[in-house]
Design a protein around this motif. Structure first.
Motif, PDB file in Angstrom:
ATOM      1  N   VAL A 150       0.820  -1.206   0.000  1.00 27.94           N
ATOM      2  CA  VAL A 150       0.000   0.000   0.000  1.00 27.94           C
ATOM      3  C   VAL A 150       0.859   1.263   0.000  1.00 27.94           C
ATOM      4  CG1 VAL A 150      -1.829  -1.201   1.237  1.00 27.94           C
ATOM      5  CG2 VAL A 150      -0.158   0.153   2.532  1.00 27.94           C
ATOM      6  N   ASP A 151       0.217   2.355  -0.384  1.00 24.57           N
ATOM      7  CA  ASP A 151       0.758   3.698  -0.202  1.00 24.57           C
ATOM      8  C   ASP A 151       0.298   4.145   1.182  1.00 24.57           C
ATOM      9  OD1 ASP A 151       1.123   6.473  -0.077  1.00 24.57           O
ATOM     10  OD2 ASP A 151       0.779   6.738  -2.209  1.00 24.57           O
ATOM     11  N   LEU A 152       1.223   4.181   2.133  1.00 23.31           N
ATOM     12  CA  LEU A 152       0.835   4.449   3.517  1.00 23.31           C
ATOM     13  C   LEU A 152       0.175   5.808   3.681  1.00 23.31           C
ATOM     14  CD1 LEU A 152       3.916   3.028   5.451  1.00 23.31           C
ATOM     15  CD2 LEU A 152       1.636   2.028   5.286  1.00 23.31           C
ATOM     16  N   ARG A 168     -11.503 -11.423  12.325  1.00 21.65           N
ATOM     17  CA  ARG A 168     -11.320 -12.208  13.550  1.00 21.65           C
ATOM     18  C   ARG A 168     -12.388 -13.280  13.752  1.00 21.65           C
ATOM     19  NH1 ARG A 168      -6.383 -11.720  16.523  1.00 21.65           N
ATOM     20  NH2 ARG A 168      -5.451  -9.778  15.770  1.00 21.65           N
ATOM     21  N   PRO A 169     -13.691 -12.964  13.618  1.00 20.10           N
ATOM     22  CA  PRO A 169     -14.694 -14.015  13.833  1.00 20.10           C
ATOM     23  C   PRO A 169     -14.646 -15.112  12.775  1.00 20.10           C
ATOM     24  CG  PRO A 169     -15.686 -11.809  13.924  1.00 20.10           C
ATOM     25  CD  PRO A 169     -14.327 -11.660  13.357  1.00 20.10           C
ATOM     26  N   ARG A 170     -13.915 -14.883  11.710  1.00 18.68           N
ATOM     27  CA  ARG A 170     -13.833 -15.839  10.607  1.00 18.68           C
ATOM     28  C   ARG A 170     -12.529 -16.631  10.611  1.00 18.68           C
ATOM     29  NH1 ARG A 170     -16.783 -11.477   9.580  1.00 18.68           N
ATOM     30  NH2 ARG A 170     -18.730 -11.726   8.397  1.00 18.68           N
ATOM     31  N   GLY A 171     -11.781 -16.506  11.719  1.00 16.33           N
ATOM     32  CA  GLY A 171     -10.564 -17.300  11.859  1.00 16.33           C
ATOM     33  C   GLY A 171      -9.344 -16.710  11.203  1.00 16.33           C
ATOM     34  N   TRP A 172      -9.375 -15.400  10.910  1.00 18.21           N
ATOM     35  CA  TRP A 172      -8.255 -14.718  10.290  1.00 18.21           C
ATOM     36  C   TRP A 172      -7.933 -13.462  11.077  1.00 18.21           C
ATOM     37  CZ3 TRP A 172      -6.228 -15.726   5.052  1.00 18.21           C
ATOM     38  CH2 TRP A 172      -6.732 -16.910   4.503  1.00 18.21           C
ATOM     39  N   SER A 173      -6.810 -12.831  10.767  1.00 15.21           N
ATOM     40  CA  SER A 173      -6.461 -11.550  11.377  1.00 15.21           C
ATOM     41  C   SER A 173      -5.673 -10.735  10.366  1.00 15.21           C
ATOM     42  CB  SER A 173      -5.645 -11.752  12.657  1.00 15.21           C
ATOM     43  OG  SER A 173      -4.390 -12.334  12.345  1.00 15.21           O
ATOM     44  N   ALA A 174      -5.557  -9.431  10.639  1.00 12.04           N
ATOM     45  CA  ALA A 174      -4.820  -8.535   9.748  1.00 12.04           C
ATOM     46  C   ALA A 174      -3.797  -7.757  10.550  1.00 12.04           C
ATOM     47  CB  ALA A 174      -5.776  -7.574   9.044  1.00 12.04           C
ATOM     48  N   SER A 175      -2.645  -7.509   9.952  1.00  4.30           N
ATOM     49  CA  SER A 175      -1.599  -6.721  10.589  1.00  4.30           C
ATOM     50  C   SER A 175      -0.774  -6.041   9.508  1.00  4.30           C
ATOM     51  CB  SER A 175      -0.695  -7.590  11.473  1.00  4.30           C
ATOM     52  OG  SER A 175       0.007  -8.532  10.687  1.00  4.30           O
ATOM     53  N   ARG A 176      -0.051  -5.002   9.912  1.00  5.95           N
ATOM     54  CA  ARG A 176       0.778  -4.264   8.959  1.00  5.95           C
ATOM     55  C   ARG A 176       2.253  -4.445   9.282  1.00  5.95           C
ATOM     56  NH1 ARG A 176       3.483   0.426   8.564  1.00  5.95           N
ATOM     57  NH2 ARG A 176       2.856   1.132  10.654  1.00  5.95           N
ATOM     58  N   GLN A 177       3.048  -4.613   8.262  1.00  4.97           N
ATOM     59  CA  GLN A 177       4.501  -4.664   8.385  1.00  4.97           C
ATOM     60  C   GLN A 177       5.077  -3.766   7.302  1.00  4.97           C
ATOM     61  OE1 GLN A 177       6.331  -6.120  10.655  1.00  4.97           O
ATOM     62  NE2 GLN A 177       8.355  -5.847   9.784  1.00  4.97           N
ATOM     63  N   GLY A 178       5.520  -2.584   7.684  1.00  6.67           N
ATOM     64  CA  GLY A 178       5.995  -1.642   6.678  1.00  6.67           C
ATOM     65  C   GLY A 178       4.874  -1.242   5.742  1.00  6.67           C
ATOM     66  N   ARG A 179       5.097  -1.415   4.452  1.00  8.08           N
ATOM     67  CA  ARG A 179       4.075  -1.067   3.454  1.00  8.08           C
ATOM     68  C   ARG A 179       3.163  -2.243   3.113  1.00  8.08           C
ATOM     69  NH1 ARG A 179       5.411   0.436  -1.599  1.00  8.08           N
ATOM     70  NH2 ARG A 179       7.261  -0.890  -1.615  1.00  8.08           N
ATOM     71  N   LYS A 180       3.300  -3.346   3.846  1.00  9.50           N
ATOM     72  CA  LYS A 180       2.482  -4.524   3.567  1.00  9.50           C
ATOM     73  C   LYS A 180       1.429  -4.716   4.654  1.00  9.50           C
ATOM     74  CE  LYS A 180       5.984  -7.065   0.941  1.00  9.50           C
ATOM     75  NZ  LYS A 180       6.815  -8.302   0.865  1.00  9.50           N
ATOM     76  N   ILE A 181       0.213  -5.009   4.229  1.00  7.47           N
ATOM     77  CA  ILE A 181      -0.865  -5.371   5.143  1.00  7.47           C
ATOM     78  C   ILE A 181      -1.178  -6.842   4.898  1.00  7.47           C
ATOM     79  CG2 ILE A 181      -3.282  -5.038   5.773  1.00  7.47           C
ATOM     80  CD1 ILE A 181      -2.953  -2.090   5.082  1.00  7.47           C
TER      81      ILE A 181
END
Length: 281
Positions: A150-152, A168-181
């Protein structure tokens, strides 16, 4: 057979051990390139860190542990190779002498299916929420998870929190590392793969059963690996630093950027019985 190794070291790579020029964060010391992409240099270590890692790999059981795909990991010439084991795809794959372990991957795939939504369902929902005004790339990694580049500056400030809450309720999660989500199944995690490798090393006499597990990482996807280790260290930069994340038994480097990599290797070396790290600073 060689004597069992006294320590297991599970270490993240990007911005923990290896660094792009943009991540140096200091006047560049003498470096060595450890990764090329399309013929161009991409990732580096200091010359001192590279030499120290080669020595460390001879004294301890070092386990490269990365969110990179298999193909992305194979581009790296990480000092100390060849590796009997490596963890890629955030724990979704274990490489044994460079070859993906099919039995482990079947175990992971079963756990992902049992945990909730499929990658196809998550990917479709994600693509419906993004547009090219701020997303540069959408990628799926080793048929396990997906990520955005992404363009931060243009990324909606509430996107990550809202997307993570939906996942989260669907068994997944999201996180950011630098320019990557990253959007990751809960069942795909580094600590489970590290535990599997540890069990195999102990069973084959290559690791002392009482050997501690040490870990290093800089991102949110490393947090559970750091928690699961006997002791850990993280650099004073990256996502965990931005979150102010710490736990008992977790140390934080004094240095930032590529010099933090040297400090982490010194910390690992000092934990190997009979070895004392020489200061690399």
């Amino acid at each position: 057979m060689a004597s069992p190794k006294p320590v297991l070291i599970a270490t993240d790579l990007d911005r923990t051990m290896i660094y792009s020029r943009n991540a140096f964060a200091a006047a560049a010391p003498e470096t060595v390139c450890v990764e090329h992409l399309d013929g161009a240099p991409l990732s580096y270590m200091t010359v001192t860190a590279a030499a120290a890692m080669t020595e460390l790999a001879a004294a301890a059981a070092v386990l490269p542990t990365t969110t990179r795909t298999i193909a992305q990991f194979d581009r790296i010439r990480f000092p100390g190779a060849p590796w009997p084991f490596a963890v890629t795809s955030n724990g979704g794959n274990i490489l044994v002498d460079g070859v993906p372990d099919a039995q482990w991957r079947r175990t992971v795939d079963i756990a992902v299916r049992a945990g909730g939504a499929t990658l196809a369902e998550i990917g479709a929902a994600l693509r419906n929420r993004i547009d090219d005004s701020w997303v540069l790339k959408y990628r799926e990694a080793d048929d396990l998870f997906c990520y955005l580049v992404v363009d931060l500056a243009r990324t909606p400030h509430d996107f990550l929190a809202e997307w993570d809450s939906w996942c989260r309720p669907r068994g997944w999660s999201a996180s950011r590392q630098g320019r990557k989500i990253y959007t990751m199944p809960t069942a795909v995690c580094k600590s489970r793969a590290v535990a599997e490798v540890r069990a195999r090393l102990v069973a084959t006499g290559r690791l002392d059963p009482v050997a501690p597990t040490l870990a290093a990482g800089d991102g949110a996807l490393d947090a559970e690996m750091l928690r699961a280790a006997d002791r850990g260290i993280r650099p004073r930069h990256g996502e965990l630093e931005e979150l102010g994340w710490t736990r008992p038994g977790i140390e934080i480097t004094s240095a930032t950027g590529i010099l933090a990599g040297e400090e982490i290797i010194d910390w690992f070396t000092a934990a190997v019985p009979g070895r004392v790290a020489e200061p690399t600073g």
